[in-house]
Design a protein around this motif. Structure first.
Motif, PDB file in Angstrom:
ATOM      1  N   SER A   1       2.419   1.696  -3.422  1.00 26.33           N
ATOM      2  CA  SER A   1       1.422   2.062  -4.430  1.00 26.33           C
ATOM      3  C   SER A   1       1.010   3.524  -4.311  1.00 26.33           C
ATOM      4  O   SER A   1       0.465   4.099  -5.258  1.00 26.33           O
ATOM      5  N   LYS A   2       1.281   4.124  -3.157  1.00 24.19           N
ATOM      6  CA  LYS A   2       0.965   5.536  -2.929  1.00 24.19           C
ATOM      7  C   LYS A   2       2.213   6.417  -2.980  1.00 24.19           C
ATOM      8  O   LYS A   2       2.143   7.608  -2.673  1.00 24.19           O
TER       9      LYS A   2
ATOM     10  N   ARG B   1      -3.864  -3.954  -4.997  1.00 28.15           N
ATOM     11  CA  ARG B   1      -3.134  -2.720  -5.292  1.00 28.15           C
ATOM     12  C   ARG B   1      -2.361  -2.888  -6.583  1.00 28.15           C
ATOM     13  O   ARG B   1      -2.179  -4.012  -7.080  1.00 28.15           O
TER      14      ARG B   1
ATOM     15  N   GLU C   1       0.833  -1.206   0.000  1.00 24.95           N
ATOM     16  CA  GLU C   1       0.000   0.000   0.000  1.00 24.95           C
ATOM     17  C   GLU C   1       0.863   1.249   0.000  1.00 24.95           C
ATOM     18  O   GLU C   1       0.606   2.197  -0.751  1.00 24.95           O
TER      19      GLU C   1
ATOM     20  N   LYS D   1      -7.154   2.126  -8.126  1.00 24.98           N
ATOM     21  CA  LYS D   1      -6.976   0.982  -7.241  1.00 24.98           C
ATOM     22  C   LYS D   1      -8.040  -0.066  -7.545  1.00 24.98           C
ATOM     23  O   LYS D   1      -9.234   0.229  -7.539  1.00 24.98           O
TER      24      LYS D   1
END
Length: 443
Positions: A301-302, A355, A298, A350
């Motif tokens: 992915s950000k 993800r 996560e 998303k």
């Protein structure tokens, strides 16, 4: 001369960090003996003399920095950060400015030196945490402070305390760390609060000294803020003591982090395995390895890093449950680390099942939960997809073009086969390569 922010220098400094993505935080010190967390002296209002007696018990016979670093490396971590000094003022290094240090304890060891040598010998980037607070120092504010153990006791008034004298002490110790221990990759200051932020710490002078001694070191944003703030770089008004990265604590930002102009920020979520940073014998609320794998994904992915904490015990051992968790993460990383290192946001939405991370023209679809039917690779075009492979073993995954999917001609569906149970119950990763230049065309 007025401060001039150099974007070129900034990007050069942080290049390794945004590739690394995964690190180990180590909180360790005298507080491992009472074993009720690193804030025990503050939360229990323990007087300095009583707390100081713990130094005579500090003799961690099983402390093996090499073993700690081996555990970090096996977990897939690329950098490590250890507490050189926490808020209690006890130093794990041989400071010339205090007697309250590990070299004066029965251990007689400079643990910072041992830590750095062990990390470097294993190819890990290494950094040090250093508290701006110091509850031991006589010139640090006591009565009325927000956090000092004696904050509520008028017998510990601040008459005669000289904060400038304390700042000299603080700067001298940072100079020692930047001078006596070779190249540092990272400095993690902690933390600003109330009126004590920025120039209250002589921030400009402090950073000028750090940069002169360690020109390549990256520094967090807590000379300006704490975990609740973002800092001047995020505000697009960088001060001389701006942070190179934002440091959200015990949270992963819901949408990643951007500055006020909408540009991505460099950031790192620091997270505990249980609910304490320092060793807490009664805290068994550990986050399982599968959960932490997903939280690492996560973060990436950000556009962020994950700094995962361990709190060794009073004998210098990383708790067994922490080691088991690290081992579990490492097993996944051994097969799937390519979807983490050097990766960032995909630029696609998303998916419901997990993800997506991306490096250049390669997308990594992280599948936490299987779908009914084939996996929709949202955001990709059929004509751009060159290959789909399971990252763990390199096996081909075909595109499913059966009649079931005719209603959705714009979506690429990856066919995992007839078994509804994923081959990796934690996170099965699909590596999807697209035509060079395709990503730029989409934008």
């Amino acid at each position: 001369m007025p401060f001039v922010f150099s974007k070129e220098d900034y990007e050069r400094r942080t290049a390794w960090y945004t590739q690394a993505r995964f690190g180990m935080f180590i909180h360790w010190g005298l507080y491992a003996i009472p074993a009720r967390g690193e804030w025990v002296r503050s939360t229990e209002r323990i007087p300095s003399g009583e707390y100081g007696q713990l130094m005579q018990e500090f003799h961690p016979k099983h402390c093996d920095m090499g073993a700690w670093m081996d555990a970090a490396k096996a977990a897939g971590m690329k950098y490590v950060v250890m507490t050189a000094k926490h808020h209690d003022g006890f130093c794990l290094f041989d400071s010339a400015y205090t007697d309250f240090k590990s070299t004066n304890s029965p251990a007689g060891r400079d643990f910072v030196r041992e830590f750095l040598e062990a990390a470097r010998s294993r190819g890990l980037r290494a950094g040090l945490y250093f508290s701006l607070l110091d509850w031991r120092h006589p010139d640090y504010p006591h009565y009325g402070d927000l956090h000092h153990p004696m904050r509520d006791d008028p017998a510990y008034g601040n008459e005669g305390r000289d904060f400038n004298r304390y700042l000299d002490y603080l700067h001298n110790q940072v100079r020692e760390l930047c001078t006596n221990y070779g190249k540092l990759d990272l400095l993690w200051f902690d933390f600003s609060y109330g009126e004590l932020r920025g120039e209250a710490w002589r921030g400009t002078a402090l950073m000028e000294m750090v940069r002169s001694l360690q020109p390549d070191v990256i520094v967090d944003n807590r000379l300006e803020v704490s975990g609740e703030g973002f800092g001047s770089l995020a505000e697009c008004r960088p001060t001389p003591y701006h942070g190179d990265f934002v440091s959200p604590e015990q949270i992963i930002p819901p949408n990643g982090l951007r500055d006020t102009e909408g540009k991505p920020l460099v950031w790192e979520s620091c997270v505990t395995m249980n609910n304490h940073w320092g060793y807490c014998a009664g805290d068994n609320y550990f986050k399982p390895a599968p959960m932490l794998v997903k939280k690492l994904v996560e973060c990436v992915s950000k556009g962020g890093n994950l700094l995962l904490n361990v709190g060794p015990d009073a004998q210098g051992r990383i708790p067994g449950e922490s080691l088991r968790i690290l081992q579990g993460i490492g097993q996944w990383m051994e097969c799937n680390g390519e979807s983490v290192y050097g990766c960032g946001p995909s630029g696609t939405d998303k998916p419901d099942y997990g993800r997506v991370t991306r490096r250049g023209d390669t997308f990594y679809f992280h599948i936490f939960d299987n779908t009914i039917g084939a996996i929709p690779l949202m955001g990709l075009r059929h004509e751009d997809v060159l290959s789909i492979r399971r990252l763990a073993d390199g096996s081909e995954v075909p595109v499913n073009r059966s009649w079931i999917y005719n209603n959705y001609p714009e979506i690429v569906f990856a066919d995992l086969g007839p078994d509804p149970v994923l081959p990796d119950p934690v996170d099965m990763v699909l590596e999807v390569r697209v035509r060079p230049g395709a990503v730029a065309e989409w934008r």
